[in-house]
Design an enzyme around this catalytic site. Structure first.
Site, short mmCIF file in Angstrom:
data_model
loop_
_atom_site.label_atom_id
_atom_site.label_comp_id
_atom_site.label_asym_id
_atom_site.label_seq_id
_atom_site.Cartn_x
_atom_site.Cartn_y
_atom_site.Cartn_z
N HIS A 64 0.84 -1.20 0.00
CA HIS A 64 0.00 0.00 0.00
C HIS A 64 0.87 1.25 0.00
O HIS A 64 1.25 1.76 1.05
CB HIS A 64 -0.94 0.00 1.21
CG HIS A 64 -2.05 1.00 1.09
ND1 HIS A 64 -3.37 0.68 1.20
CD2 HIS A 64 -2.03 2.33 0.82
CE1 HIS A 64 -4.12 1.74 1.03
NE2 HIS A 64 -3.31 2.77 0.80
N HIS A 66 1.64 5.18 -2.16
CA HIS A 66 1.23 6.20 -3.14
C HIS A 66 2.49 6.80 -3.74
O HIS A 66 3.27 7.43 -3.03
CB HIS A 66 0.39 7.29 -2.45
CG HIS A 66 -0.87 6.76 -1.83
ND1 HIS A 66 -2.05 6.67 -2.53
CD2 HIS A 66 -1.12 6.24 -0.60
CE1 HIS A 66 -2.98 6.13 -1.75
NE2 HIS A 66 -2.45 5.87 -0.58
N LEU A 67 2.71 6.56 -5.03
CA LEU A 67 3.95 7.04 -5.67
C LEU A 67 3.75 8.38 -6.38
O LEU A 67 4.71 9.00 -6.83
CB LEU A 67 4.52 6.00 -6.63
CG LEU A 67 4.93 4.67 -5.98
CD1 LEU A 67 5.57 3.75 -7.02
CD2 LEU A 67 5.87 4.86 -4.80
N ASP A 156 -8.68 3.35 -3.62
CA ASP A 156 -8.10 3.89 -2.40
C ASP A 156 -7.94 5.40 -2.44
O ASP A 156 -7.59 5.98 -3.46
CB ASP A 156 -6.74 3.25 -2.10
CG ASP A 156 -6.22 3.73 -0.76
OD1 ASP A 156 -6.91 3.55 0.24
OD2 ASP A 156 -5.13 4.34 -0.73
N HIS A 183 -10.76 0.69 0.71
CA HIS A 183 -10.57 1.86 1.58
C HIS A 183 -11.90 2.03 2.30
O HIS A 183 -12.86 2.56 1.75
CB HIS A 183 -10.21 3.08 0.71
CG HIS A 183 -10.22 4.39 1.43
ND1 HIS A 183 -9.07 5.05 1.78
CD2 HIS A 183 -11.24 5.17 1.85
CE1 HIS A 183 -9.39 6.20 2.39
NE2 HIS A 183 -10.70 6.30 2.45
N ASP A 309 1.19 2.53 3.84
CA ASP A 309 0.33 3.61 3.35
C ASP A 309 1.15 4.88 3.13
O ASP A 309 0.73 5.99 3.50
CB ASP A 309 -0.85 3.87 4.32
CG ASP A 309 -1.96 4.70 3.67
OD1 ASP A 309 -1.86 5.00 2.47
OD2 ASP A 309 -2.92 5.06 4.37
N HIS A 313 3.54 14.15 0.93
CA HIS A 313 2.95 15.47 0.67
C HIS A 313 4.04 16.51 0.83
O HIS A 313 4.99 16.32 1.60
CB HIS A 313 1.84 15.79 1.67
CG HIS A 313 0.59 14.98 1.46
ND1 HIS A 313 -0.19 15.09 0.33
CD2 HIS A 313 -0.01 14.05 2.24
CE1 HIS A 313 -1.22 14.26 0.42
NE2 HIS A 313 -1.13 13.61 1.56
N GLY A 328 -2.09 12.18 5.69
CA GLY A 328 -1.12 11.19 5.23
C GLY A 328 0.30 11.45 5.67
O GLY A 328 0.69 12.60 5.93
ZN LIG Z 1 -6.88 4.51 1.82
#
Ligand SMILES: [Zn+2]
Length: 429
Positions: A64, A66-67, A156, A183, A309, A313, A328
């Protein structure tokens, strides 16, 4: 080229645990030898890695992350995310599709994989969107994306609010043997909340998010998994109610798995002090009781996976009033040491931890990940002893949004090998 990893405790849970020598030729593991066995060939072409005092495990996988590429390259790129993953000990990551544009068609999937081929670090397995644009109205081109290389589907970042659409998604993805990553969030119960609902939120005057905002959707999707027989994987589980529901579902042989993230077993809502937005994520940090329930769920096998996760940011998006700041935190470079704490505190055995960070993620994505001859040499070498302090300035991720700056930890990855190539080597860090 031939590489020999010598002197390590080789731990592949359920298969292997002992002092072995691992021979790698090209991209592949070709032999697992006893230390006294002769190495095939004349030995002159060998690159030797002295791994005495270290543990060698099947490559860690973070299912999990986020790229942020395409679309938000100022937060992270596929290349920097792959490098951060390798530095954290991960040989593979599953990239969530909430990029810009959303990965909801084969062209975006192909773009991500092309970028990943050009990068150096962990392998990237894309997840495709469940619905077009993750807008929750029409199913995305799931079969086309599978042919292009996705290993899971997920909206997600958002829930699939319409239960009928979720049912169709499960029937369709189930037929393709693709897991659906959920999610779990009821937006009507979130109702503009920014941290966990409870005494801490009241104290700070921040609108709260109740546990039920997560658990209501967990309950719904357990029922939809029962209805369809499809594999539902719950992302970032944070609270006691969800753990209880998933435990019961598993006892009834419903096809569900779940993950939690290191922050949910490390911190609580009482750590959210002084409106520090580094502690703001979704779902939010919960109460001490929830934290204990997450740890219990990990210990008793209810929680299958630890995933970071990883949500990069920029400083500008976090340096805002608490309610306006982005949700996040980054996690790729801190997940392993934070999780090793569970072993140090006696909540998990080391083999259990390797299952939750390597074997189970691989099984969920359908990727072979055993230390046996013939498999790709995707391996992580871990030092269990070294003590160090988390310093975000040393991250290779583009972003620094972590609540763990300055925390003293023990243990880390010292080398990460993907397809026979060292993509991280702590000696040059
Ligand atoms: Zn999520």
């Amino acid at each position: 080229m031939r590489t020999l990893i010598e002197g390590a405790r080789v731990l592949d849970p359920g298969k292997l645990d002992g002092y072995k020598t691992v021979l790698i030729e090209g991209h592949t593991i070709t032999a697992v030898l006893d230390p006294s066995d002769p190495v095939p060939g004349n030995g002159q072409d060998l690159v030797r890695i002295d791994a005495r005092g270290l543990v060698l495990v099947p490559g860690l996988m973070d299912i999990h992350v986020h790229l942020r590429e395409p679309g938000h390259e100022y937060k992270e790129t596929i290349a920097t995310g792959m490098a951060a993953a390798a530095r954290g000990g991960f040989t593979a990551v599953c990239a969530m599709p909430n990029t810009c544009p959303v990965n909801d068609n084969a062209q975006v999937t192909a773009f991500i994989l092309e970028k990943a081929r050009a990068g150096k670090g962990a392998r990237v397995y894309p997840a495709g969107a469940v619905t077009r644009g993750s807008a929750g109205t029409h199913l995305a081109e799931i079969r086309d994306m599978q042919l292009a290389g996705i290993k899971a589907v997920s909206d997600d970042g958002r829930p699939v609010e319409n239960a009928q659409l979720m049912r169709r998604a499960l029937e369709y993805s189930g037929g393709l043997s693709l897991p659906v990553f959920v999610h779990a969030e009821d937006l009507s119960l979130v109702n503009g909340g920014a941290m966990n609902e409870g005494p801490a939120a009241t104290l700070w005057g921040i609108p709260g998010i109740p546990n039920a905002a997560e658990a209501v959707m967990v309950a719904r999707d357990i029922l939809l998994s029962r209805l369809t027989g499809a594999h539902v994987h719950f992302c970032h589980i944070s609270c006691e109610e969800s753990i209880d529901l998933i435990r019961t579902a598993k006892q009834q042989n419903v096809r569900v798995t779940c993950e939690t993230a290191p922050h949910y077993f490390t911190l609580t809502d009482e750590d959210v002090k002084g409106y520090d937005t580094r502690f703001k994520m979704n779902p939010p940090l919960r109460s001490g009781k929830d934290r204990q329930a997450v740890i219990q769920g990990l210990s008793d096998g209810t929680v299958d996976v630890i995933a970071s996760d990883h949500a990069p940011h920029s400083k500008e998006e976090k340096d805002l009033e608490f309610d306006r700041a982005a949700f996040g935190i980054v996690g790729l470079e801190t997940a392993l040491p934070l999780s090793l704490k569970l072993v140090q505190d006696g909540h998990l055995t080391l083999p259990d931890l390797v299952c939750k960070m390597s074997k189970h993620p691989a099984r969920i994505l359908g990727i072979p990940n055993d230390i046996i001859p013939g498999n790709p040499a995707d391996l992580t070498l871990i030092d269990l002893e070294g003590k160090w302090v988390i310093d975000p300035d040393r991250f290779v991720s583009k972003s620094r949004n972590t609540p763990f700056a300055g925390m003293a930890v023990q243990g880390r990855a010292v080398a990460t090998m993907v397809g026979g190539t060292l993509v991280y080597d702590r000696r040059y860090d």
